[in-house]
Write a protein that holds these residues in place. Structure first.
Motif, PDB file in Angstrom:
ATOM      1  N   TRP A 114       0.893  -1.120   0.007  1.00  0.00           N
ATOM      2  CA  TRP A 114      -0.093   0.043  -0.096  1.00  0.00           C
ATOM      3  C   TRP A 114       0.973   1.257  -0.032  1.00  0.00           C
ATOM      4  O   TRP A 114       0.364   2.161  -0.775  1.00  0.00           O
ATOM      5  N   ILE A 115       1.876   1.198   0.717  1.00  0.00           N
ATOM      6  CA  ILE A 115       2.948   2.464   0.795  1.00  0.00           C
ATOM      7  C   ILE A 115       3.391   2.551  -0.789  1.00  0.00           C
ATOM      8  O   ILE A 115       3.517   3.848  -1.132  1.00  0.00           O
ATOM      9  N   LYS A 116       3.936   1.430  -1.402  1.00  0.00           N
ATOM     10  CA  LYS A 116       4.354   1.757  -2.633  1.00  0.00           C
ATOM     11  C   LYS A 116       3.474   2.139  -3.606  1.00  0.00           C
ATOM     12  O   LYS A 116       3.799   2.997  -4.819  1.00  0.00           O
ATOM     13  N   ALA A 117       2.006   1.736  -3.510  1.00  0.00           N
ATOM     14  CA  ALA A 117       1.144   2.065  -4.331  1.00  0.00           C
ATOM     15  C   ALA A 117       0.702   3.642  -4.526  1.00  0.00           C
ATOM     16  O   ALA A 117       0.892   4.126  -5.391  1.00  0.00           O
ATOM     17  N   GLU A 118       0.712   4.089  -3.261  1.00  0.00           N
ATOM     18  CA  GLU A 118       0.405   5.485  -3.067  1.00  0.00           C
ATOM     19  C   GLU A 118       1.536   6.328  -3.794  1.00  0.00           C
ATOM     20  O   GLU A 118       1.477   7.332  -4.345  1.00  0.00           O
ATOM     21  N   ILE A 119       2.743   6.004  -3.483  1.00  0.00           N
ATOM     22  CA  ILE A 119       4.073   6.566  -3.964  1.00  0.00           C
ATOM     23  C   ILE A 119       4.226   6.697  -5.549  1.00  0.00           C
ATOM     24  O   ILE A 119       4.273   7.477  -6.238  1.00  0.00           O
ATOM     25  N   HIS A 120       3.883   5.409  -6.035  1.00  0.00           N
ATOM     26  CA  HIS A 120       3.899   5.294  -7.482  1.00  0.00           C
ATOM     27  C   HIS A 120       2.724   6.124  -8.008  1.00  0.00           C
ATOM     28  O   HIS A 120       3.042   6.865  -9.080  1.00  0.00           O
ATOM     29  N   GLU A 121       1.477   6.147  -7.354  1.00  0.00           N
ATOM     30  CA  GLU A 121       0.524   6.953  -7.806  1.00  0.00           C
ATOM     31  C   GLU A 121       0.889   8.383  -7.850  1.00  0.00           C
ATOM     32  O   GLU A 121       0.611   9.144  -8.937  1.00  0.00           O
ATOM     33  N   TYR A 122       1.397   8.843  -6.810  1.00  0.00           N
ATOM     34  CA  TYR A 122       1.993  10.115  -6.853  1.00  0.00           C
ATOM     35  C   TYR A 122       2.952  10.747  -7.882  1.00  0.00           C
ATOM     36  O   TYR A 122       2.861  11.636  -8.453  1.00  0.00           O
ATOM     37  N   ILE A 123       4.045   9.726  -8.206  1.00  0.00           N
ATOM     38  CA  ILE A 123       5.073   9.764  -9.156  1.00  0.00           C
ATOM     39  C   ILE A 123       4.347   9.959 -10.411  1.00  0.00           C
ATOM     40  O   ILE A 123       4.756  10.927 -11.365  1.00  0.00           O
ATOM     41  N   LEU A 124       3.521   9.202 -10.736  1.00  0.00           N
ATOM     42  CA  LEU A 124       2.653   9.156 -12.123  1.00  0.00           C
ATOM     43  C   LEU A 124       2.027  10.604 -12.059  1.00  0.00           C
ATOM     44  O   LEU A 124       1.995  11.036 -13.387  1.00  0.00           O
ATOM     45  N   ARG A 125       1.549  10.999 -11.189  1.00  0.00           N
ATOM     46  CA  ARG A 125       0.626  12.140 -11.495  1.00  0.00           C
ATOM     47  C   ARG A 125       1.635  13.514 -11.644  1.00  0.00           C
ATOM     48  O   ARG A 125       1.401  14.286 -12.169  1.00  0.00           O
ATOM     49  N   ASN A 126       2.994  13.304 -11.032  1.00  0.00           N
ATOM     50  CA  ASN A 126       3.783  14.565 -11.157  1.00  0.00           C
ATOM     51  C   ASN A 126       4.831  14.182 -12.023  1.00  0.00           C
ATOM     52  O   ASN A 126       5.695  15.270 -12.313  1.00  0.00           O
ATOM     53  N   TRP A 127       5.211  13.110 -12.547  1.00  0.00           N
ATOM     54  CA  TRP A 127       6.222  12.822 -13.576  1.00  0.00           C
ATOM     55  C   TRP A 127       6.349  13.694 -14.896  1.00  0.00           C
ATOM     56  O   TRP A 127       7.388  14.336 -14.953  1.00  0.00           O
ATOM     57  N   ARG A 128       5.216  13.877 -15.417  1.00  0.00           N
ATOM     58  CA  ARG A 128       5.440  15.067 -16.737  1.00  0.00           C
ATOM     59  C   ARG A 128       5.746  16.341 -16.264  1.00  0.00           C
ATOM     60  O   ARG A 128       6.676  17.046 -16.757  1.00  0.00           O
ATOM     61  N   MET A 129       5.222  16.896 -15.275  1.00  0.00           N
ATOM     62  CA  MET A 129       5.470  18.166 -14.796  1.00  0.00           C
ATOM     63  C   MET A 129       6.940  18.289 -14.266  1.00  0.00           C
ATOM     64  O   MET A 129       7.681  19.052 -14.623  1.00  0.00           O
ATOM     65  N   VAL A 130       7.521  17.333 -13.648  1.00  0.00           N
ATOM     66  CA  VAL A 130       8.949  17.372 -13.128  1.00  0.00           C
ATOM     67  C   VAL A 130      10.002  17.108 -14.222  1.00  0.00           C
ATOM     68  O   VAL A 130      10.904  17.851 -14.311  1.00  0.00           O
ATOM     69  N   LYS A 131       9.659  16.387 -15.191  1.00  0.00           N
ATOM     70  CA  LYS A 131      10.520  16.201 -16.284  1.00  0.00           C
ATOM     71  C   LYS A 131      10.495  17.158 -17.461  1.00  0.00           C
ATOM     72  O   LYS A 131      11.439  17.314 -18.180  1.00  0.00           O
ATOM     73  N   VAL A 132       9.523  18.097 -17.011  1.00  0.00           N
ATOM     74  CA  VAL A 132       9.442  19.296 -18.223  1.00  0.00           C
ATOM     75  C   VAL A 132      10.789  20.113 -18.027  1.00  0.00           C
ATOM     76  O   VAL A 132      11.306  20.350 -19.183  1.00  0.00           O
ATOM     77  N   ALA A 133      11.078  20.446 -16.957  1.00  0.00           N
ATOM     78  CA  ALA A 133      12.126  21.561 -16.761  1.00  0.00           C
ATOM     79  C   ALA A 133      12.677  21.352 -15.390  1.00  0.00           C
ATOM     80  O   ALA A 133      12.222  21.512 -14.440  1.00  0.00           O
ATOM     81  N   THR A 134      14.035  20.724 -15.257  1.00  0.00           N
ATOM     82  CA  THR A 134      14.748  20.474 -14.042  1.00  0.00           C
ATOM     83  C   THR A 134      15.874  21.208 -13.939  1.00  0.00           C
ATOM     84  O   THR A 134      16.378  21.277 -12.827  1.00  0.00           O
ATOM     85  N   THR A 135      16.336  22.130 -14.928  1.00  0.00           N
ATOM     86  CA  THR A 135      17.759  22.792 -14.876  1.00  0.00           C
ATOM     87  C   THR A 135      17.312  24.241 -15.271  1.00  0.00           C
ATOM     88  O   THR A 135      16.256  24.384 -15.879  1.00  0.00           O
ATOM     89  N   LYS A 136      18.217  25.191 -15.010  1.00  0.00           N
ATOM     90  CA  LYS A 136      17.814  26.531 -15.156  1.00  0.00           C
ATOM     91  C   LYS A 136      17.854  26.626 -16.799  1.00  0.00           C
ATOM     92  O   LYS A 136      16.917  27.367 -17.520  1.00  0.00           O
ATOM     93  N   ALA A 137      18.698  26.043 -17.645  1.00  0.00           N
ATOM     94  CA  ALA A 137      18.843  25.968 -18.893  1.00  0.00           C
ATOM     95  C   ALA A 137      17.600  25.364 -19.728  1.00  0.00           C
ATOM     96  O   ALA A 137      16.861  25.896 -20.712  1.00  0.00           O
ATOM     97  N   GLN A 138      17.129  24.316 -19.023  1.00  0.00           N
ATOM     98  CA  GLN A 138      15.822  23.638 -19.377  1.00  0.00           C
ATOM     99  C   GLN A 138      14.698  24.599 -19.078  1.00  0.00           C
ATOM    100  O   GLN A 138      13.682  24.470 -19.994  1.00  0.00           O
ATOM    101  N   ARG A 139      14.536  25.388 -18.148  1.00  0.00           N
ATOM    102  CA  ARG A 139      13.363  26.087 -17.772  1.00  0.00           C
ATOM    103  C   ARG A 139      13.368  27.258 -18.857  1.00  0.00           C
ATOM    104  O   ARG A 139      12.482  27.508 -19.319  1.00  0.00           O
TER     105      ARG A 139
END
Length: 310
Positions: A114-139
């Motif tokens: 259950w712990i891993k399932a909730e963390i996985h769901e959270y990562i899936l919800r936020n993965w696109r946003m996080v990967k869009v821009a993670t450095t100053k140059a990428q932003r």
């Protein structure tokens, strides 16, 4: 500080500082004592049978360190550990609510799913946003890519493409953007692909009916869900050792009747003897064989219940 003293307060969460101070939080949860199997079972039964909220709090508190440990496995996704822990705590609380101490496993093993399932769901919800821009140059690339792409298309006299953000950049355009923004050409391609792609819902909209098919349908895999795993293990036990132990409480005649009627399978796929065949062998009526069979099954069920209660 023993367990009964540490976790007997009415508001057990007061023992743990806010996640705003992550170091203090982790230090505090690592100092909380673990429960013995007997204490865990007693608390779980109080929660299950009486809805005891204090018992639930003690079960959760004693396993917060497990959430911290699991959260460290997901730090590579670029998400704050505090957020991962918070989501994992939600999974832990769900596990505590569903935990059955009579299944023969510790809460620590049950809760991991259950712990891993909730963390996985959270990562899936936020993965696109996080990967869009993670450095100053990428932003910088993120905020300038659209306008630069439109300017390039307009400079080429392609007004139609200027309004079509989804059109693909040519290699020369990619190289030019990369040079101006001081990033790698492959970063331009990746960012352009991500920004031009639409988000996909994991769950189908509520009004799409039964025919809706979205990624959650093939991402979900309940084979590792603890309750199902325990049920499968219980069925395997019943089909093997459980039946064997239950048969041992029967006399020879009752045991043979049960084996012939329920357990025997011939090479051609047919079953064992019929009521009438057994009646002829023992010199009694078919109804008497049926009565012996019913009594034997009741005796076996009682024997299985006794074994499972141990």
């Amino acid at each position: 500080m023993n367990t009964s003293t540490a976790l007997s307060v009415r508001d057990p969460w007061s023992l743990v500082p806010s996640l705003g101070n992550l170091d203090a939080y982790i230090s505090a949860v690592n100092r909380l004592p673990m429960l013995t199997p007997q204490e865990e079972g007693s608390l779980a039964r109080r929660l299950r049978d009486h809805g005891d909220i204090e018992a639930a709090g003690r079960l959760v508190l004693s396993h917060l360190r497990l959430v911290v440990s699991i959260s460290r496995q997901y730090l590579g996704y670029g998400l704050p550990q505090g957020d991962l822990i918070q989501e994992g705590n939600v999974g832990l609380m769900k596990a505590v609510k569903r935990f059955d101490p009579e299944q023969g496993v510790r809460l620590v093993s049950y809760a991991m799913h259950w712990i891993k399932a909730e963390i996985h769901e959270y990562i899936l919800r936020n993965w696109r946003m996080v990967k869009v821009a993670t450095t100053k140059a990428q932003r910088k690339l993120f905020f300038n890519l659209r306008s630069m792409k439109q300017a390039l298309k307009q400079g080429q006299g392609d007004a139609a493409d200027a309004d079509s953000y989804r059109s693909t950049l040519t290699p020369s355009e990619v190289a030019r953007m990369a040079g101006e923004l001081n990033v790698k050409p492959e970063e331009v391609v990746e960012m352009e692909t991500r920004l031009s792609g639409g988000d996909v819902a994991l769950d189908p909209p509520a009004d799409d009916g039964d025919e809706a098919y979205t990624p959650i349908a093939y991402l979900a895999d309940d084979r590792g869900e603890p309750t199902r795993a325990l049920e499968a293990r219980h069925r395997d036990w019943l089909a093997g050792d459980g039946i064997g132990q239950a048969l041992e409480v029967l006399d020879a005649r009752s045991r043979r009747i049960v084996e012939e009627r329920w357990l025997k399978v011939n090479d051609d796929g047919s079953g064992g003897m019929t009521l009438h065949e057994l009646a002829a062998e023992y010199g009694v009526s078919a109804e008497r064989i049926r009565q012996i069979e019913v009594a034997a099954m009741k005796k076996m069920r009682k024997a299985l219940e006794t074994v499972e209660a141990l």
